[in-house]
Each structure stands twice: as structure tokens, then as C-alpha cells.
Design a protein around this motif. Structure first.
Motif, short mmCIF file in Angstrom:
data_model
loop_
_atom_site.label_atom_id
_atom_site.label_comp_id
_atom_site.label_asym_id
_atom_site.label_seq_id
_atom_site.Cartn_x
_atom_site.Cartn_y
_atom_site.Cartn_z
N UNK A 10 6.49 -18.10 -2.21
CA UNK A 10 5.57 -19.19 -1.57
C UNK A 10 5.30 -18.96 -0.25
N UNK A 11 6.30 -18.62 0.62
CA UNK A 11 5.89 -17.88 1.82
C UNK A 11 4.94 -16.72 1.95
N UNK A 12 5.11 -15.96 1.20
CA UNK A 12 4.01 -14.76 1.25
C UNK A 12 2.78 -15.41 0.90
N UNK A 13 2.86 -16.33 -0.21
CA UNK A 13 1.49 -16.80 -0.32
C UNK A 13 0.73 -17.65 0.80
N UNK A 14 1.50 -18.49 1.35
CA UNK A 14 1.31 -19.24 2.42
C UNK A 14 0.64 -18.26 3.45
N UNK A 15 1.50 -17.38 3.94
CA UNK A 15 1.21 -16.79 5.00
C UNK A 15 0.03 -15.74 4.74
N UNK A 16 -0.27 -15.17 3.48
CA UNK A 16 -1.45 -14.67 3.09
C UNK A 16 -2.66 -15.42 3.48
N UNK A 65 4.27 -10.95 6.81
CA UNK A 65 3.64 -11.74 8.08
C UNK A 65 2.58 -10.80 8.67
N UNK A 66 2.40 -9.67 8.18
CA UNK A 66 1.39 -8.68 8.99
C UNK A 66 0.20 -9.35 8.92
N UNK A 67 -0.59 -9.77 8.01
CA UNK A 67 -2.08 -10.15 8.11
C UNK A 67 -2.10 -11.27 9.28
N UNK A 68 -1.26 -12.13 9.21
CA UNK A 68 -0.86 -13.24 10.36
C UNK A 68 -0.89 -12.76 11.72
N UNK A 69 0.00 -11.72 11.78
CA UNK A 69 0.25 -11.11 13.11
C UNK A 69 -1.19 -10.37 13.63
N UNK A 70 -1.68 -9.72 12.89
CA UNK A 70 -2.75 -9.14 13.03
C UNK A 70 -3.95 -9.81 13.50
N UNK A 71 -4.05 -10.97 12.77
CA UNK A 71 -5.21 -11.74 13.17
C UNK A 71 -5.13 -12.54 14.43
#
Length: 93
Positions: A10-16, A65-71
Motif C-alpha cells: 500500500x505504501x509503494x502504491x501511494x508513493x508511486x 520512494x525513488x520516483x517521489x525523491x526524483x520528482x
């Protein structure tokens, strides 16, 4: 001790979804900037964004968390480059 009720999927889906939104916003900022910044700066920002977005989604399985951090990083890079350009280098629209 109580067992943790956090669900990693669920966390992975949310952060994606958050990462998708942040990367889309960063891309929107870059594309809108083409109206007021020199063409070469816009192209450099666009190349950085596309390369970093591809890198973040390739590493998504190991670190959700990588897509969030890169954004966030690309948005900050946009603020710095455009802010320095207008503030210090004296670009004008």
C-alpha cells in the motif's frame, strides 16, 4: 509488542502515485518555462528530467520512494536553474 500493521504494498502504491504527480508537475514547470527561458536551458532541463524519470522508475522495485525523491529533485533543479538565470544572469522574457 504489538505487530506493525503497515502494508508495504500500500505504501509503494501511494508513493508511486505521489511520484507520478510530482514528476508530472516538474515536467509541466519545464515545458511552461520554454516561453521565458533560453532554448538551451529548456532542452537541458528536459533531458535531465527524462533521464532522471527513467532512472527513478527503473529503480522503483528496490526503493519505492525513488520516483517521489526524483520528482522533488527535478523540481528543485528547475527552481535553481531558472531562479539563477533570472536573478543572477539577468535573463528577461
Amino acid at each position: 509488542m504489538a505487530r506493525s500493521e503497515h502494508n508495504r504494498a500500500a505504501y509503494a502504491r501511494l508513493f508511486s502515485w505521489v511520484g507520478i504527480a510530482l514528476q508530472a508537475f516538474a515536467l509541466l514547470l519545464i515545458l511552461a518555462s520554454f516561453l521565458v527561458i533560453p532554448l538551451w536551458v529548456g532542452v537541458v532541463l528536459l533531458v535531465i528530467a527524462v533521464a532522471s524519470f527513467a532512472y527513478s522508475w527503473r529503480g522503483y522495485r528496490e526503493n519505492y520512494m525513488m520516483p517521489t525523491i526524483i520528482g522533488i529533485v527535478v523540481s528543485v533543479a528547475w527552481m535553481v536553474l531558472v531562479g539563477v538565470g533570472f536573478g543572477i544572469l539577468g535573463w528577461s522574457p
